[in-house]
Design an enzyme around this catalytic site. Sequence first.
Site, PDB file in Angstrom:
ATOM      1  N   CYS A 207     -11.235   3.009  -1.349  1.00 51.71           N
ATOM      2  CA  CYS A 207      -9.972   3.365  -0.860  1.00 51.71           C
ATOM      3  C   CYS A 207      -9.770   2.464   0.453  1.00 51.71           C
ATOM      4  CB  CYS A 207     -10.013   4.790  -0.667  1.00 51.71           C
ATOM      5  SG  CYS A 207      -8.713   5.476   0.215  1.00 51.71           S
TER       6      CYS A 207
ATOM      7  N   ASP B  96       0.892  -1.094   0.117  1.00 54.52           N
ATOM      8  CA  ASP B  96       0.225  -0.197  -0.054  1.00 54.52           C
ATOM      9  C   ASP B  96       1.063   1.120  -0.054  1.00 54.52           C
ATOM     10  OD1 ASP B  96      -2.317   1.637   0.237  1.00 54.52           O
ATOM     11  OD2 ASP B  96      -2.121   1.970   2.186  1.00 54.52           O
ATOM     12  N   SER B  97       0.282   2.357  -0.388  1.00 53.32           N
ATOM     13  CA  SER B  97       1.206   3.641  -0.570  1.00 53.32           C
ATOM     14  C   SER B  97       1.500   4.057   0.918  1.00 53.32           C
ATOM     15  CB  SER B  97       0.196   4.893  -1.110  1.00 53.32           C
ATOM     16  OG  SER B  97      -1.155   4.952  -0.242  1.00 53.32           O
TER      17      SER B  97
ATOM     18  N   GLU C 190      -6.437   9.997   8.757  1.00 52.99           N
ATOM     19  CA  GLU C 190      -4.915   9.791   9.259  1.00 52.99           C
ATOM     20  C   GLU C 190      -4.714  10.847  10.327  1.00 52.99           C
ATOM     21  OE1 GLU C 190      -1.930   9.737   6.180  1.00 52.99           O
ATOM     22  OE2 GLU C 190      -2.649   7.705   5.280  1.00 52.99           O
TER      23      GLU C 190
ATOM     24  N   CYS D 111      -3.585  -1.210  -2.238  1.00 54.69           N
ATOM     25  CA  CYS D 111      -3.866   0.371  -2.538  1.00 54.69           C
ATOM     26  C   CYS D 111      -4.701   0.526  -4.013  1.00 54.69           C
ATOM     27  CB  CYS D 111      -2.476   0.942  -2.863  1.00 54.69           C
ATOM     28  SG  CYS D 111      -2.694   2.624  -3.186  1.00 54.69           S
TER      29      CYS D 111
ATOM     30  N   HIS E 237      -8.604   3.564   3.203  1.00 54.01           N
ATOM     31  CA  HIS E 237      -8.858   4.082   4.594  1.00 54.01           C
ATOM     32  C   HIS E 237     -10.610   4.196   4.877  1.00 54.01           C
ATOM     33  CE1 HIS E 237      -4.968   5.578   3.781  1.00 54.01           C
ATOM     34  NE2 HIS E 237      -4.759   6.178   4.903  1.00 54.01           N
TER      35      HIS E 237
HETATM   36  N1  DGL Z   1      -4.016   3.693  -0.395  1.00 51.19           N
HETATM   37  C1  DGL Z   1      -4.849   4.686  -1.187  1.00 51.19           C
HETATM   38  C2  DGL Z   1      -5.975   4.082  -1.918  1.00 51.19           C
HETATM   39  O1  DGL Z   1      -6.471   2.875  -1.474  1.00 51.19           O
HETATM   40  C3  DGL Z   1      -5.182   5.833  -0.201  1.00 51.19           C
HETATM   41  C4  DGL Z   1      -3.983   6.747   0.513  1.00 51.19           C
HETATM   42  C5  DGL Z   1      -3.230   7.376  -0.962  1.00 51.19           C
HETATM   43  O2  DGL Z   1      -3.779   8.230  -1.670  1.00 51.19           O
HETATM   44  O3  DGL Z   1      -2.032   7.151  -1.031  1.00 51.19           O
HETATM   45  O4  DGL Z   1      -6.156   4.817  -2.848  1.00 51.19           O
END
Ligand code: DGL
Length: 271
Positions: free
Chosen positions: A187, A7-8, A155, A70, A189
Amino acid sequence: MKIGIFDSGFGGLNIMKSIVQTMPQYDYVYLGDTARTPYGTRSQETILEYTKEAVDFLFKQDCSLIILACNTASAEALSKIQKECLPQTYSDKNVLGVIIPACEKAVEISKNKNIGIIATSSSVQSETFPREIKKLDTNTNIFQNACPLLVPIVEAGENDIEIINKVLSNYLNPLIDQNIDTLILGCTHYGLLEKEIKDILDKSGKKIMIVSEGPVVAEKLKDYLSKHAEFSNKLSKNSSRLFFTTDLTDSFEKLGGLFFGEKIKVDKIHL
Ligand code: DGL
């Protein structure tokens, strides 16, 4: 061989939590690109470059299968990696994303065929969700809304419910007005806001089902492994978990625990 999860940043830990709960026996390696998060506002070219580096790292960690937890990376990098990198460099390995499982679930459960999606700006612009849903069922009406404020809210650990409800209502009301009966939380989050999202949807008086990626991806991965012995037979089963990030701040261990549900120990690496 292990299962890699990328993930990012932290969000993918929430997807990993569901995968680990469903299949605790396997060995997992998590990588969060915390030094370069968020991806959701970056260009396709940059997201692809970063994701390729992450995939290389995880394959070198003895992973045979990688889940791009992600959505932004799944939208902007997955198909290029599958078409270009895998056949050339990693022909015995595979990379899967989170968007197709979520779309499959939405198409499966939607009755009126009006499907809503909330996601990052980059995921929405890529049109990946509508494209994948249309491949499964051309008779669907798809409504997307980019929600750039939701990742920062999660976050920041924001817990003022009035603020959260105001922001969520602004994003959800246009979709509710379209008479959707299914909403994809597109997403990493957003699963952490599922209760608040559900309350707003319920208050609308319409029956709207939520597709939350954690449980859906875990269920689809289990199914994939049962059909692909070439991967499942190679997976080691020592229930080990390794966590890597590209930057280490106090918040990772704190938020990491919140997203994963238990305290985690993290090592910093360079990509
Ligand atoms: N992990 C990203 C997603 O699921 C969200 C956070 C980001 O923008 O890096 O799209």
